[in-house]
Design an enzyme around this catalytic site. Structure first.
Site, PDB file in Angstrom:
ATOM      1  CG  ASP A 259      -5.352  -2.529   2.692  1.00 35.34           C
ATOM      2  OD1 ASP A 259      -5.828  -2.427   1.532  1.00 35.34           O
ATOM      3  OD2 ASP A 259      -5.101  -1.503   3.447  1.00 35.34           O
TER       4      ASP A 259
ATOM      5  CG  ASP B  75      -3.405   1.411   6.152  1.00 33.47           C
ATOM      6  OD1 ASP B  75      -4.299   1.043   5.377  1.00 33.47           O
ATOM      7  OD2 ASP B  75      -2.899   2.645   6.459  1.00 33.47           O
TER       8      ASP B  75
ATOM      9  CG  ASP C  87      -1.922   1.181   1.355  1.00 34.76           C
ATOM     10  OD1 ASP C  87      -2.380   1.342   0.135  1.00 34.76           O
ATOM     11  OD2 ASP C  87      -2.536   1.313   2.450  1.00 34.76           O
TER      12      ASP C  87
END
Length: 1059
Positions: free
Chosen positions: A736, A732, A382
């Protein structure tokens, strides 16, 4: 219970409870939505309508998936080849021990130790396995915790301020305020305040709070673009609005994620090491079966005899006692072949690895993931919060110069909210001119954010961009000649901002709105003069500005040339993905010149209508602007270089916009500064539309996927795994979690990560830092190499034990090692050295090598040959020392006759079963320590009298395996190059193992349990003389291996050159 499929939320239909018919509320105007759900926004639903819809849609809550029962989990722990072999061996051992007990066997206690110890191992293994399995369901439970508990609802024309959120149904009218957690997927109907902002980064990955509107968008818009939708589990950070419930329960976006997490958890695969150990177990089963069959075939003549009459076998004689004896040998063979201590040593090594990783801020939640990290080939990261700090920071400041055709640019360092993090380059510290002072004043006062120091870090309260401006003010410092004592308190984090607040008092706020794209405040100075301070989009402020302020504070007209100069600087900064904010002010406030915040003042009514704000913020004096961004972490560039050197590809998957993500990727080294990334940077939607997605994923170098939704992340991970990649995925947010579950290694953020992401992950980064992942991969590789060392060590030891038993059976001599002794060696004696091999120092070039393939074999053909040779020597040595004691009075000059035992010939030893038919065969008593062994029946000499020879065999086995652990320090390196003291823990472990062996030799009770006796000094010299050659044999084999691998690599390189 809300029913439905797994599509994204944000649409609904009152006509059906399934997701097959989706009403695209985001693409319809407010009236169409109200008509579809048959509700009046002022009256809400009636009680009867609510009951009817609850029958259709169920409660607004996430499903509870019943996990496997505890018995199913326990049974699953025995679905392992090695475990099943052990179980069968334990059951057979127990039956034989029971049988011996009924027959009045003297060694009953010894016989029962073995099956009980094996059962204990299996029970502990099952308990650990069940405990790990039950943790898997926690991600789904954590997801439920982010749901809202109450909602402010309009029903029957009345407001219900605290209705339990689970009672909401599609069509309900809900009012939201600042701080509310959104209870379902909603369509925004009316904005009560001028703006509504929602923090939805945990769901969509966007780095900033999103402005919401009630205007419809395109029907095929991605989740980030649905600006008129508010999603369950996200939070209102600014404003007040009225909304319509569109989807509830499992039909919401968060419900879809819940289903995806459940689906991903069902498809979890074994780690590469687990697969290899299973393959090894299956191979071991076959080998054990073959060897057991051979042992029986070799010895069938001892328990089954017959005579030939006219060419046909007749008069069969079967000895059940001898059949049972050789059956026990077969069981001993199974025990010898299985490395019972291996699961415990692997768990210990992985646990030690987790401690090392914890010191590097990588907290491992699932032990096997430590090993999987070592063969990671792709890291899908990410952007927000992992590659970047997730803390907005000002990186450039543009102020006006001494002339209207001149501007000044200052570079600002720092990546966090700490006022002391970084500095402003070429800054006139303590000598700020009037223009810079005005910028500091506006940045400080036209601002609702705050910074606090909490948990050893600085955190922001309010909008991240505004917090970044406050940090900038601190870096700018205080103007010349101020009273330092007024801001000297150590408790004040923002002392410079405090200074500006003390001399200028805010009396009114002109809230930000999406039309004028600015925010203004009216402030009153200590002298009583009012000013308007404004910040906002640079283009919009320039349109409403007539003047500019120069360096010395003088104000001149803003002409087209000056405007063009400012816009050119703005364009340069925007092209590097900086978010720019302009500053302006106004001293001539007309009706607000005397305003003091009193509601009775004539100008107060103008502030009640946001439509007046643009006219109030007109004829402004422009002073400068700043460029902000979510900056990359300082150490990420080096970490990505390390990944490239280690053969690991980095793919960035983010919900943020394309331009911002591309700029960050270039800066951190995922892409080169001038690299053409037209084929390497796609949005999630563009990727899903590709004809052959796997070809795109196979490109060398880095890849970027922006505006990615949860399903895009899952699809990318799934395709990579199908292609044989070992995927580590970071994240996070709630969005996800499904991809974290699906990846080989799910890595969650410890600081910014949601509980859902943490519970779905295999590893948590305590510092949210990408470079920590790279350090953990290096640690994982080191752990795998060390695990390979002790697995080979233990397997080679087991090969030796098998060779020993097989030779015993093949030669027909009495049993030299009994199962309980083999179990002690495998579990206790081998355990400490095997564990200590887990402390071998890592290779210096460990992160310069490409990742190993997940299907690489643990043992190459050459290594297998080496350990077969070593194993054969172990077998010859243990059987040989047994024969030597019975047949030789001395060996290599070592006197063995001191105990007075009777010598026999090898022929007698190998035919000991016929002892009763020998004439004039007698034996003398012999001593062992303080014990004397005498025999009424001379044939007992080969049964109870073999105790000294058995002790010698066991001691030789232990000594050889200790010396063999030194061989395992390096796969090919000589002990002259890698001496034993490079791993002092191994020397300690060898001492512990020898100490444990002395314990069972010299403590009478333990010696009786294990069927052994104390040894004399000469007998120990014999043990060492027979055991030490194992080092020389392996040194020769290593030398041959180095020579052949060197010649092989030379041939390969010359072949490459010729090609």
């Amino acid at each position: 219970m809300g029913k439905g499929g797994q599509d994204g939320g944000g649409g609904g239909s009152f006509k059906t409870c399934t997701r097959q018919v989706v009403f695209p509320a985001w693409a319809k105007d407010v009236e169409e939505c109200l008509k579809e759900f048959k509700v009046d926004k002022h009256q809400g639903l009636t009680t009867q309508e609510v009951e009817k819809r609850q029958q259709i849609y169920g409660l607004n809550e996430l499903e509870k998936h019943d996990g496997p029962s505890i018995w199913k989990l326990v049974l699953d722990q025995f679905n392992d080849t090695l475990v099943r072999i052990l179980l069968v061996a334990a059951v057979i051992s127990f039956v034989l021990a029971w049988y011996d007990g009924d027959e009045g066997g003297e060694m009953g206690i010894t016989a029962f130790v073995e099956p009980l110890v094996i059962f204990l191992i299996l029970i502990v293994n099952a308990i650990v396995g069940v405990w790990q399995e039950t943790n898997a369901e926690k991600a789904l439970e954590a997801l439920k915790e982010i749901q809202s508990e109450h909602a402010n609802v309009i029903r029957n024309g009345k407001r219900i301020p605290d209705l339990p959120a689970k009672e909401l149904v599609p069509g309900d009218i809900v009012e939201l305020r600042v701080g509310d957690k959104i209870p379902a997927d909603l369509r925004l109907l009316t904005l009560i305040t001028s703006t509504v902002r929602v923090e939805q980064s945990s769901l969509t990955g966007e780095s900033e709070a999103v402005n919401k509107t009630n205007k419809p968008v395109s029907v095929d818009t991605d989740i980030q673009g649905k600006r008129c939708m508010l999603f369950a589990g996200t939070t209102v950070v600014n404003g007040n609005c009225i909304c319509l419930v569109i989807q509830t329960g499992m039909n919401t976006e968060i419900g879809s994620l819940h289903s995806q997490i459940q689906e991903a958890s069902q498809s979890e695969e074994d780690t590469p090491l687990k697969k290899k150990l299973n393959e090894f177990g299956e191979m071991l089963t076959a080998i054990i079966g073959v060897i057991c069959a051979l042992v029986w075939l070799i010895n069938v003549k001892y328990f089954l005899t017959w005579e030939y009459v006219d060419g046909w076998p007749t008069n069969f004689h079967f000895s059940f006692e001898k059949c049972t004896y050789y059956f026990e040998i077969a069981v001993a063979l199974a025990v010898a072949a299985i490395p019972e201590g291996l699961p415990a040593v692997i768990t210990t090594c992985l646990a030690l690895g987790t401690r090392k990783m914890a010191q590097k801020n990588a907290l491992v939640r699932k032990l096997p993931s430590v090993e999987t990290l070592g063969c990671t080939t792709v890291i899908c990261s990410d952007k927000t919060g992992t590659l970047t700090t997730n803390q907005m920071a000002v990186s450039k400041l543009v102020a006006l110069g001494t002339r209207k055709d001149m501007i000044r640019t200052f570079r600002v360092d720092g990546t966090t909210y700490s006022p002391g993090d970084g500095k402003i380059h070429n800054w006139p510290a303590g000598r700020m001119d009037a223009n810079l002072q005005m910028m500091a004043k506006i940045a400080s006062l036209c601002n609702d954010a705050g910074i606090t120091y909490s948990g050893h870090q600085y955190v922001s309260n309010g909008m991240p961009t505004e917090a970044a401006l406050k940090v900038l003010v601190e870096k700018m410092g205080l103007p010349e000649g101020f009273d330092r004592s007024s801001t000297a308190s150590s408790d004040v984090v923002l002392r410079c901002c405090q200074y500006w607040s003390d001399i200028e008092h805010r009396i009114a706020t002109l809230e930000f709105d999406r039309d004028r794209k600015s925010m203004g405040v009216i402030v009153k100075s200590d002298s009583g003069r009012n000013s308007l301070l404004v910040k906002g989009a640079v283009e919009n402020l320039l349109e409403r500005s007539k003047y500019i302020q120069l360096l010395d504070g003088s104000v001149i007209s803003l002409d087209p040339n000056c405007r063009e100069l400012i816009l050119q600087a703005l364009h340069e900064m925007s092209s590097t993905a900086l978010r720019c904010l302009g500053f302006a002010y106004k001293d001539d406030l007309a009706e607000f010149a005397t305003y003091n915040g009193d509601e009775e003042h004539p100008a107060h009514d103008l502030l009640l209508k946001p439509s007046n704000y643009s006219s109030i913020e007109s004829d402004l004096i422009f002073v400068g602007f700043v460029g902000l961004r979510d900056p990359p972490r300082a150490e990420v560039y080096k970490a990505i270089e390390d990944c490239r050197a280690a053969g690991i590809r980095v793919m960035v998957i983010t919900g943020d916009n394309k331009n911002t993500a591309e700029a960050i990727c270039r800066e951190i080294g995922v892409f080169g500064p001038k690299e053409d990334i037209s084929t390497k940077s796609l949005t999630g939607k563009e990727f899903m539309e590709l004809h052959d997605q796997k070809i795109h994923l196979r490109q060398s170098g880095g890849l970027l996927f922006s505006r990615a939704e949860p399903r895009h992340k899952q699809e990318i991970v799934r395709l990579l795994k199908e292609d044989g990649e070992v995927v580590a995925m970071t994240g996070d947010g709630v969005n996800d979690a499904p991809a974290l579950k699906l990846a080989d290694i799910g890595i969650a953020m410890g600081i910014a990560g949601t509980e859902v992401a943490k519970e779905a992950s295999d590893m948590v980064l305590a510092d949210d830092n990408f470079s920590t992942i790279v350090a953990a991969v290096g640690e994982g590789r080191s752990i795998y190499n060390n695990m390979k060392a002790f697995i080979r060590y233990m397997i080679s030891s087991n090969i030796g034990e098998v060779a020993s038993i097989f030779l015993t059976a093949a030669l027909g001599i009495p049993e030299g090692l009994i199962p309980v002794q083999l179990l002690w060696v495998n579990l206790v004696t081998d355990g400490p050295p095997a564990t200590a091999l887990g402390f071998n120092p890592p290779d210096r070039d460990i992160m310069k090598k490409p990742p190993r393939r997940s299907d690489d074999s643990l043992i190459s053909p050459w290594i297998l040959f080496r350990y077969l040779v070593i194993g054969l020597y172990v077998g010859v040595a243990t059987v040989g020392v047994f024969i030597i004691w019975f047949t030789h009075a001395s060996f290599l000059g070592i006197d063995l006759s001191g105990d007075g035992h009777t010598l026999v010939t090898y022929s007698q030893l190998s035919n000991w079963g016929q002892c009763s038919s020998w004439e004039n065969f007698t034996v003398s008593p012999f001593t062992a320590g303080s014990q004397t062994f005498s025999f009424d029946n001379p044939c007992d000499y080969f049964q109870t009298g073999k105790v000294k020879a058995m002790t010698l065999s066991l001691s030789v086995l232990v000594a050889i395996e200790m010396f063999n652990s030194l061989n395992a320090l390096s796969e090919d390196g000589s002990l002259l190059v890698m001496p034993p003291w490079v791993n002092p823990w191994l020397l300690v472990a060898m001492s512990v193992s020898f100490g444990l062996h002395f314990l069972i030799l010299y403590v009478p009770f333990l010696a009786q349990v294990f069927g052994i006796v104390p040894l004399s000094l000469n007998e120990w010299l014999l043990v060492l003389a027979v055991a030490l050659p194992v080092i020389l044999i392996d040194e020769v084999l290593k030398f041959v291996g180095r020579c052949t691998s060197g010649a092989s690599s030379t041939r390969k390189s010359s072949k490459t050159k010729s090609e």
